[in-house]
Design a protein around this motif. Structure first.
Motif, short mmCIF file in Angstrom:
data_model
loop_
_atom_site.label_atom_id
_atom_site.label_comp_id
_atom_site.label_asym_id
_atom_site.label_seq_id
_atom_site.Cartn_x
_atom_site.Cartn_y
_atom_site.Cartn_z
N TYR A 3 1.72 -1.02 0.09
CA TYR A 3 -0.17 -0.12 0.11
C TYR A 3 1.05 1.46 0.04
CZ TYR A 3 -3.23 -3.06 1.37
OH TYR A 3 -4.13 -4.27 1.51
N GLN B 208 0.60 5.52 1.92
CA GLN B 208 0.31 5.25 2.75
C GLN B 208 1.62 5.14 3.71
OE1 GLN B 208 -2.01 5.77 3.43
NE2 GLN B 208 -3.21 4.94 1.32
N HIS B 209 1.46 5.95 4.51
CA HIS B 209 2.46 6.21 6.16
C HIS B 209 3.11 5.20 7.50
CE1 HIS B 209 1.52 8.59 9.49
NE2 HIS B 209 1.98 8.65 9.53
N ARG B 210 3.34 4.83 8.05
CA ARG B 210 4.13 3.93 8.72
C ARG B 210 4.13 4.46 9.86
NH1 ARG B 210 3.96 2.82 4.06
NH2 ARG B 210 3.40 0.68 3.09
N VAL B 211 3.86 3.95 10.97
CA VAL B 211 4.64 4.58 12.02
C VAL B 211 4.36 3.53 13.13
CG1 VAL B 211 2.77 6.38 12.32
CG2 VAL B 211 2.01 4.19 13.09
N LEU B 212 5.00 3.68 14.26
CA LEU B 212 5.81 3.20 15.27
C LEU B 212 4.94 2.43 16.23
CD1 LEU B 212 9.10 4.69 16.53
CD2 LEU B 212 8.79 2.48 15.64
N ARG C 279 6.22 10.05 16.19
CA ARG C 279 5.35 9.10 16.41
C ARG C 279 4.96 8.06 16.68
NH1 ARG C 279 -0.27 9.25 13.89
NH2 ARG C 279 -1.94 8.77 15.38
#
Lengths: 230, 230
Positions: A4, A7-11, A90
């Motif tokens: 995908y 989209q952005h990914r985070v911890l 984040r």
DNA sequence: ACAAAAGTGTTGGGAATACACCCATGA
DNA sequence: TCATGGGTGTATTCCCAACACTTTTGT
């Protein structure tokens, strides 16, 4: 298959709200944070989710690392994801609530993580939004324990009725009536009276009880009502 | 400040379990998935969390996009994070449960997202672990509604007692006694009787009621007991 | 003997259940 | 007039809360 990509990914972190009871007082297990920022400040025990790891497993791993305990009663509480809750980056955290009986678990924990059991009423301010997590865990515990015999998870294998009662009183911050409480408790069929007594709390001594594991499993999901409605 | 550089980051999604009631039947709002994989298959409405967005806000956004509704009753359910739940890429999903009264909301929704209200008992298999989410939402709804008057969120401003009763019966899959149910309901002080009747369900017609908003707010957190214990 | 906590029973009131009949209306 | 669902009342049971005294034992 394609990712995908837009989209952005985070911890993702997990944080554990660990309740403990030593037979007299309800406590919380907190640690002194090992990394920047806020290194050395009081914090819940937590950690990041590793690659390919289920969040529930991550919570178990974190708890094990701290206490050496497995098969602890633990529930997912909720997600804390306010954008700036961690000032570094984040991070969305999944909070878990665990119940431990302090007495049966006699390892040293303070060394590695500078962990400490602190009476719930004396818990100092914690980092980030961990205070909110603790508050949510308290609410959840009350909610749950009002209906399910979950507080037994905090007790050792052998316990006395005055101990359970003290536990309920502290969770709900109320005073209970011995007679009514005992009757209610006995009517559940959860208790198996032992022959010996605990002589620590009084001259007379209080009889030990064990949980009837069968009944416990059966009744766990059925609604019980331990706390009087005003 | 430096990032937590060693850690790995994942996608976060939200998925909404949207319950609706049309006065007769309890339904679930599902959509036909718009992207690969499993494009066209039944799915919960969901979406990815955007940069700097709180998960709760993301859920509201997703719900708004689908229904055009704001200020809907919505609760965080729990996190679903099994490593391979989404075959494309590791995605951790936060599930939210929302309650909507279908009647008051008469927009067209099927067009944009191919959404549909499907009776809860007839919901087809959904993609990924969405079936589990729905199951968890059902359990949660029962749990919550056994104690709090939350099911009123599913009803329009004006509703009848037979409607509420049907709602409770469907949520708990039981048959209730009209007389006892009505007495219990009235004793809460939540209802304000209206002068007019709903003539749709019967010849005689059933009186409309409204929620007493004051009482509703006051009583929301106090425990109520609508469902008989067997 | 006395202090300190453990343990025990009864009673009255309120809530929950079970249960059956009349009412209003449109067809 | 009759079929359909809406609305009402009562008797009984059971659960809950309120309440005070006796028991045990170490000092």
């Amino acid at each position: 298959m394609a990712k995908y990509s837009a989209q952005h990914r985070v911890l993702i972190a997990v944080d554990c709200i660990i309740f403990g009871f030593d037979g007299a007082e309800l406590k919380l297990l907190v640690v002194q944070r090992a990394l920047e920022p806020q290194i050395g400040n009081w914090s819940l025990m937590g950690g990041f989710i590793e690659e390919g790891e289920d969040p529930n497993d991550a919570a178990s791993r974190v708890l094990y690392k701290l206490t050496g305990l497995k098969d602890v009663y633990m529930e997912q509480l909720s997600v804390f994801g306010r954008p700036n809750r961690d000032p570094v980056e984040r991070t969305i955290s999944v909070a878990y609530s665990a119940l431990i009986n302090i007495k049966e678990y006699e390892t040293q924990l303070s060394d590695a993580y500078r962990a400490e059991w602190i009476p719930l009423k004396d818990v100092p301010a914690l980092i980030f939004d961990h205070d909110e997590m603790v508050a949510a865990a308290k609410v959840h515990l009350r909610y749950k324990a009002a209906l399910h015999p979950v507080l037994f998870e905090l007790l050792p294998e052998k316990f006395t009725i005055p101990q359970i009662m003290a536990l309920y009183e502290q969770v709900y911050n109320v005073e209970l009536d011995k007679r009514n409480f005992m009757r209610k408790l006995r009517s559940t069929g959860l208790l198996v009276k032992q022959a010996d007594k605990d002589k620590e709390g009084s001259r007379k001594g209080a009889f030990y009880y064990k949980l009837d594991q069968e009944t416990y499993k059966d009744k766990f999901s059925s609604f019980l009502h331990f706390i009087p409605q005003p």
